[in-house]
Every structure is written in C-alpha cells, then in structure tokens.
Design a protein around this motif. Sequence first.
Motif, PDB file in Angstrom:
ATOM      1  N   MET A 188       0.838  -1.191   0.000  1.00  0.00           N
ATOM      2  CA  MET A 188       0.000   0.000   0.000  1.00  0.00           C
ATOM      3  C   MET A 188       0.871   1.238   0.000  1.00  0.00           C
ATOM      4  SD  MET A 188      -3.045   0.984   2.595  1.00  0.00           S
ATOM      5  CE  MET A 188      -4.165   2.295   2.169  1.00  0.00           C
ATOM      6  N   ALA A 189       0.502   2.202  -0.841  1.00  0.00           N
ATOM      7  CA  ALA A 189       1.221   3.475  -0.877  1.00  0.00           C
ATOM      8  C   ALA A 189       0.213   4.608  -0.892  1.00  0.00           C
ATOM      9  CB  ALA A 189       2.123   3.546  -2.111  1.00  0.00           C
ATOM     10  N   VAL A 190       0.564   5.696  -0.211  1.00  0.00           N
ATOM     11  CA  VAL A 190      -0.291   6.873  -0.163  1.00  0.00           C
ATOM     12  C   VAL A 190       0.577   8.105  -0.365  1.00  0.00           C
ATOM     13  CG1 VAL A 190      -1.678   8.300   1.395  1.00  0.00           C
ATOM     14  CG2 VAL A 190      -2.057   5.847   1.326  1.00  0.00           C
ATOM     15  N   LYS A 191       0.122   9.021  -1.220  1.00  0.00           N
ATOM     16  CA  LYS A 191       0.858  10.268  -1.464  1.00  0.00           C
ATOM     17  C   LYS A 191      -0.079  11.277  -2.117  1.00  0.00           C
ATOM     18  CE  LYS A 191       5.245  11.879  -3.428  1.00  0.00           C
ATOM     19  NZ  LYS A 191       6.405  11.501  -4.251  1.00  0.00           N
ATOM     20  N   THR A 210      -4.068   6.907  -3.563  1.00  0.00           N
ATOM     21  CA  THR A 210      -3.879   5.626  -2.887  1.00  0.00           C
ATOM     22  C   THR A 210      -3.495   4.555  -3.903  1.00  0.00           C
ATOM     23  OG1 THR A 210      -5.662   6.239  -1.360  1.00  0.00           O
ATOM     24  CG2 THR A 210      -4.939   3.963  -1.312  1.00  0.00           C
ATOM     25  N   TYR A 211      -2.577   3.665  -3.497  1.00  0.00           N
ATOM     26  CA  TYR A 211      -2.168   2.533  -4.331  1.00  0.00           C
ATOM     27  C   TYR A 211      -2.267   1.282  -3.462  1.00  0.00           C
ATOM     28  CZ  TYR A 211       1.234  -0.626  -6.599  1.00  0.00           C
ATOM     29  OH  TYR A 211       1.863  -1.701  -7.178  1.00  0.00           O
ATOM     30  N   THR A 247       8.604   6.417   4.208  1.00  0.00           N
ATOM     31  CA  THR A 247       7.850   7.613   3.820  1.00  0.00           C
ATOM     32  C   THR A 247       8.382   8.162   2.497  1.00  0.00           C
ATOM     33  OG1 THR A 247       9.317   8.871   5.271  1.00  0.00           O
ATOM     34  CG2 THR A 247       7.169   8.286   6.161  1.00  0.00           C
ATOM     35  N   ASN A 248       9.247   7.381   1.837  1.00  0.00           N
ATOM     36  CA  ASN A 248       9.758   7.749   0.515  1.00  0.00           C
ATOM     37  C   ASN A 248       8.927   7.017  -0.539  1.00  0.00           C
ATOM     38  OD1 ASN A 248      11.293   8.528  -1.649  1.00  0.00           O
ATOM     39  ND2 ASN A 248      12.999   7.165  -1.197  1.00  0.00           N
ATOM     40  N   VAL A 249       8.021   7.748  -1.208  1.00  0.00           N
ATOM     41  CA  VAL A 249       7.063   7.118  -2.121  1.00  0.00           C
ATOM     42  C   VAL A 249       7.255   7.642  -3.542  1.00  0.00           C
ATOM     43  CG1 VAL A 249       4.629   6.615  -2.543  1.00  0.00           C
ATOM     44  CG2 VAL A 249       5.406   7.054  -0.205  1.00  0.00           C
ATOM     45  N   PRO A 250       7.709   6.801  -4.486  1.00  0.00           N
ATOM     46  CA  PRO A 250       7.858   7.253  -5.878  1.00  0.00           C
ATOM     47  C   PRO A 250       6.502   7.559  -6.522  1.00  0.00           C
ATOM     48  CG  PRO A 250       9.049   5.177  -5.483  1.00  0.00           C
ATOM     49  CD  PRO A 250       8.158   5.414  -4.296  1.00  0.00           C
ATOM     50  N   ASP A 251       6.452   8.583  -7.365  1.00  0.00           N
ATOM     51  CA  ASP A 251       5.211   8.959  -8.050  1.00  0.00           C
ATOM     52  C   ASP A 251       4.733   7.876  -9.016  1.00  0.00           C
ATOM     53  OD1 ASP A 251       4.971  11.439  -6.806  1.00  0.00           O
ATOM     54  OD2 ASP A 251       6.328  12.387  -8.245  1.00  0.00           O
ATOM     55  N   SER A 252       5.661   7.042  -9.473  1.00  0.00           N
ATOM     56  CA  SER A 252       5.325   6.025 -10.479  1.00  0.00           C
ATOM     57  C   SER A 252       4.273   5.033  -9.976  1.00  0.00           C
ATOM     58  CB  SER A 252       6.586   5.263 -10.893  1.00  0.00           C
ATOM     59  OG  SER A 252       7.200   4.681  -9.758  1.00  0.00           O
ATOM     60  N   TYR A 253       4.096   4.938  -8.670  1.00  0.00           N
ATOM     61  CA  TYR A 253       3.080   4.035  -8.125  1.00  0.00           C
ATOM     62  C   TYR A 253       1.670   4.430  -8.582  1.00  0.00           C
ATOM     63  CZ  TYR A 253       5.973   1.263  -4.970  1.00  0.00           C
ATOM     64  OH  TYR A 253       6.888   0.369  -4.468  1.00  0.00           O
ATOM     65  N   PHE A 254       1.478   5.701  -8.912  1.00  0.00           N
ATOM     66  CA  PHE A 254       0.123   6.196  -9.176  1.00  0.00           C
ATOM     67  C   PHE A 254      -0.124   6.432 -10.667  1.00  0.00           C
ATOM     68  CE2 PHE A 254       1.764   7.519  -5.059  1.00  0.00           C
ATOM     69  CZ  PHE A 254       0.883   6.840  -4.230  1.00  0.00           C
TER      70      PHE A 254
END
Length: 212
Positions: free
Chosen positions: A54-57, A61-62, A184-191
Amino acid sequence: GKKPEDATTTKPADDPYRLEPFRIKQYHKAISSGTFLMESTMEDPDLGSTPVTMAVKNGNTYVETSMKQEGFNFDCRVIYIKSTKTTYLIIDNWKKYTKLPAELMGDAEGLDMAGELQNSYSEEELVDVKVSEVELNGKKLILESYNSGGTTVNYYFDGDKLIRRDDVYSDGTVSSTVFTKFTTNVPDSYFEVPEGYGYLNLSWLEKLVAFE
C-alpha cells in the motif's frame, strides 16, 4: 593518556531498544501525515495469507494484492487518484486496466483509503501503551500494545523497525500483519497506469464477482 570510552554508556534517547512507548506513535504519525509506502503480508483466520502493498501520497492511494475468487487467482493493483476521484484496476497478468465505478467501492468518493486511514490513525488515541521485551521466533523484540474497543493491538519492533502487528480480538481470534517494508519515501510512479496497457470492459468483472 586517553581515557577508554565506556562502550555501555548510551543516552536513553539513542537506544532503539529502550523500554519507552514511542514506536507506534512514529508509525501512526507517518500514516496520518499521508505519505507512506508499506509492504506486508496479512494473515487472517478466515482469508488465509494475503500479500498487500500500500502506498499513499498527495491524497492518492495505491493497493496491490492477490485476489482469490473461486479458485481463480490474479494479482491486481488498484489506484485511486484524488484530483479526479477516479479508481483504476490494473491487472498485470493481462496488461489491462479498467476504471471502477465509485458505487462499486461503496462510496461516492471512490476508493479514498488514504483519507480513511488518515482519519482512523489520527483519531485513534494511543492511551496506556504498554511496552516490554519479548522473544518471537527466537528473536529479541520490543512489544508495544494497547487496547482499542476490546481488541488488544500488539506491535512488534526490531529496535525501531516495525515487523509485525497482531490484533487479538475479544473472542481470542488473531489477525496478523507481517511488515517487510515501511518508508515515507514514495515514488510517483506508483500512481500511474503503465504505458501500453489496454482498456478492459467491465462486463467480465461482473461475471467474475457477483455484485450485490
């Protein structure tokens, strides 16, 4: 002559194994801040073992998991884009994606898990957090636990690093989450929907899952 330094002297604040309840708060703070990435495996008495990333930014949400439906397994990713309130389902096995209607998510907003998580973690009060040293699978860990509405929530840490959460319900059943990554390092590519993926009509999905 130079005096040898005492190797055992550490300031308590520098010792990740100190028996003070500060670790859960760090993770709750990261989640309620709205930028985090976690990889985990959920162990549920009814559902069995399920890998979840799960990723959030930026309110997006991913969620990546494996879906099991009547012996039919496929890995899928769900992306919710807050600015357009659009939920995408991406199936890598087939290199396809589709848009999911908001009502399917049970919410006019679509899959706004980021907002829901932020609310639940910022509202959840960490009262009377107990901390102790325990051994799990032969490893010395720190256990921080608290009660939430009759459920005992146990967080296990290796130093400061979260490795497991157990929710022990009043009837004795346990739901566990084993963490392999939290950052807390989330790449934009997830979204982003991958380039070259074809659009998939929803009719196949309705056959696969009988919607209420």
